[in-house]
Design a protein around this motif. Structure first.
Motif, mmCIF file in Angstrom:
data_model
loop_
_atom_site.group_PDB
_atom_site.id
_atom_site.type_symbol
_atom_site.label_atom_id
_atom_site.label_comp_id
_atom_site.label_asym_id
_atom_site.label_seq_id
_atom_site.Cartn_x
_atom_site.Cartn_y
_atom_site.Cartn_z
ATOM 1 N N GLN A 214 -6.602 7.376 -1.864
ATOM 2 C CA GLN A 214 -5.733 7.877 -2.925
ATOM 3 C C GLN A 214 -4.439 8.390 -2.303
ATOM 4 O OE1 GLN A 214 -6.561 7.935 -6.310
ATOM 5 N NE2 GLN A 214 -4.435 8.532 -6.697
ATOM 6 N N ALA A 215 -3.296 7.861 -2.778
ATOM 7 C CA ALA A 215 -2.008 8.308 -2.250
ATOM 8 C C ALA A 215 -1.771 9.774 -2.583
ATOM 9 C CB ALA A 215 -0.880 7.453 -2.818
ATOM 10 N N ILE A 219 4.026 10.063 -3.288
ATOM 11 C CA ILE A 219 4.051 8.836 -2.491
ATOM 12 C C ILE A 219 3.621 7.672 -3.384
ATOM 13 C CG2 ILE A 219 2.957 7.611 -0.565
ATOM 14 C CD1 ILE A 219 2.742 10.369 0.828
ATOM 15 N N THR A 220 4.396 6.597 -3.385
ATOM 16 C CA THR A 220 4.075 5.460 -4.236
ATOM 17 C C THR A 220 3.773 4.227 -3.388
ATOM 18 O OG1 THR A 220 6.449 4.959 -4.458
ATOM 19 C CG2 THR A 220 5.437 6.303 -6.181
ATOM 20 N N LEU A 221 3.016 3.316 -3.976
ATOM 21 C CA LEU A 221 2.504 2.160 -3.257
ATOM 22 C C LEU A 221 2.848 0.869 -3.990
ATOM 23 C CD1 LEU A 221 -1.136 3.532 -2.771
ATOM 24 C CD2 LEU A 221 0.775 3.822 -1.175
ATOM 25 N N GLU A 222 2.970 -0.195 -3.210
ATOM 26 C CA GLU A 222 3.112 -1.534 -3.747
ATOM 27 C C GLU A 222 2.330 -2.488 -2.860
ATOM 28 O OE1 GLU A 222 7.170 -2.727 -4.045
ATOM 29 O OE2 GLU A 222 7.649 -1.342 -5.681
ATOM 30 N N VAL A 231 4.684 1.121 1.391
ATOM 31 C CA VAL A 231 4.591 2.551 1.090
ATOM 32 C C VAL A 231 5.983 3.144 0.919
ATOM 33 C CG1 VAL A 231 3.674 4.765 1.866
ATOM 34 C CG2 VAL A 231 2.501 2.652 2.508
ATOM 35 N N TYR A 232 6.147 3.940 -0.126
ATOM 36 C CA TYR A 232 7.399 4.670 -0.343
ATOM 37 C C TYR A 232 7.124 6.156 -0.132
ATOM 38 C CZ TYR A 232 9.300 0.427 -2.477
ATOM 39 O OH TYR A 232 9.739 -0.859 -2.707
ATOM 40 N N ALA A 252 -2.225 1.787 -9.305
ATOM 41 C CA ALA A 252 -0.911 1.963 -8.687
ATOM 42 C C ALA A 252 -0.897 2.993 -7.569
ATOM 43 C CB ALA A 252 0.115 2.356 -9.753
ATOM 44 N N GLN A 253 -1.904 3.872 -7.514
ATOM 45 C CA GLN A 253 -1.916 4.945 -6.522
ATOM 46 C C GLN A 253 -3.120 4.913 -5.596
ATOM 47 O OE1 GLN A 253 1.431 5.758 -6.814
ATOM 48 N NE2 GLN A 253 0.687 7.707 -6.034
ATOM 49 N N SER A 254 -3.948 3.879 -5.679
ATOM 50 C CA SER A 254 -5.130 3.854 -4.817
ATOM 51 C C SER A 254 -5.435 2.431 -4.371
ATOM 52 C CB SER A 254 -6.337 4.461 -5.534
ATOM 53 O OG SER A 254 -6.646 3.735 -6.706
#
Length: 361
Positions: A214-215, A219-222, A231-232, A252-254
């Motif tokens: 889990q982010a 922090i955001t993920l793609e 990773v942002y 979107a977050q894991s």
């Protein structure tokens, strides 16, 4: 450069004021053991006028390199972890990691920033054996956690990282009072950017099964077109951090970590992810091992098994007869090396091992 500092910070039972950090650091450098000298050197760097800390990457997937980490970013990372794990001022913390690693450095930064009561021991395999007190928090590599299972209930929360956590170790945590979090991150992200709680299990019917990472908040993920994680991390950079980690996004977050894109073996047009196959073989191979590809005139690459320890003529038969792999997933050969080279975190150094194994070829 004056960085954020919490006056509740203490070091091995002694309250330390910010003005005294340089004196403590010089004492460690001059009189301490090698691991204490590393701490002293870092403290001197931390209170210096430089805005960055120099960090060397692990080299587990390629050549090590030096990167510059912003001190401000490291402080923000520390605050994020403290908030997420509810580790505030006065947290009794054990530092048992080498401060040459980003994980060790960040434990110091968290203690300085959040005002923890820090106890430092040598970064050995069994860190709890050298201390008698209980702790609220510690960070360990899997090797240390495995060796500390008998005493681990003396620690409230443990952050484990630096190398993958095996299913065997996850299963051994079932029933322990200590809450254990596995981390995902890298030197470039100033330690972890995602966590997953290993115990108690989310699904009581599947002990030892790991949930998704889990982010952390903010922090955001793609996932890119090659299924690799992007990773942002706003406090590090406006630009995304491109990884070579193959992932399966849960939302979107894991995500679930599958393996490294640069480890994929293209064997006769079939793409094999070694880490996924290794997970299946873990229960039957009572030694360290990994799968990799080597050049082959017919297949382009062929999958082989590299095992640590003395040669075992029955090992390949055990793999073939296990039924754990499809026919095309079974390695074509097995190679043995007496001892695997590993980093300070205990993570095996695949490139170095392969160079040693195939030198002269």
């Amino acid at each position: 450069m004056v960085t954020e500092f919490n006056t509740a910070f203490s070091f091995n039972g002694l309250p330390i004021a910010y003005a005294d950090l340089s004196e403590v650091a010089y004492s460690l450098v001059k009189e301490g053991d090698p691991y204490e000298r590393e701490i002293g050197d870092f403290l001197l760097d931390w209170i210096s006028e430089s805005e960055h800390i120099l960090q060397r990457t692990s080299g587990s997937t390629g050549s090590p390199k030096e990167i510059h980490l912003s001190k401000k970013a490291m402080v923000k990372s520390a605050l994020l972890t403290g908030g997420f794990l509810d580790l505030g001022e006065g947290t009794r913390t054990l530092l048992c990691l080498p401060v040459s690693s980003i994980a060790g450095k960040m434990m110091l930064v968290r203690a300085l920033t959040l005002g923890w009561e820090l106890t430092v021991v040598a970064p050995e395999r069994t860190p709890l054996w050298s201390v008698t007190e209980d702790f609220d928090f510690a960070a360990m590599v899997p090797m240390q956690l495995q060796a500390s299972l008998k005493d681990i209930d003396r620690v409230g929360k443990v952050l484990v990282g630096g190398a993958p956590v095996s299913k065997e170790l996850r299963e051994a945590l079932v029933g322990k009072n200590t809450i254990v979090y596995e981390s995902y991150g890298m030197s470039e992200t100033a330690s972890h950017i995602a966590l997953r709680k290993l115990n108690p299990p989310e699904n009581e019917d599947s002990p030892g099964e790991a949930p998704a990472f889990q982010a952390l908040p903010g922090i955001t993920l793609e996932q890119d077109k090659n299924d690799c994680l992007v990773v942002y991390v706003p406090f590090l950079s406006k630009d995304p951090i491109q990884t070579n980690d193959l992932v399966s996004m849960q939302d979107a977050q894991s995500f679930y970590w599958l393996g490294r894109a640069d480890h994929i073996v293209n064997s006769g047009g079939v793409k094999l992810v070694p880490e996924l196959l290794e997970t299946r073989l873990e229960p039957i191979l009572n030694r360290r091992f990994f799968l990799t590809g080597i050049p082959d005139t017919v297949l382009g690459e062929k999958l082989v098994l590299v095992a640590e320890g003395k040669p075992d003529e029955e090992l390949m038969a055990k793999v073939q007869e296990s039924g754990l792999l499809e026919k095309y997933e079974v390695p074509k050969a097995v190679y043995f090396l007496e001892t695997f080279k590993e980093g300070k975190s205990g993570k095996i150094q695949r490139p170095e091992i392969l160079r040693e194994l195939f030198k002269g070829e």
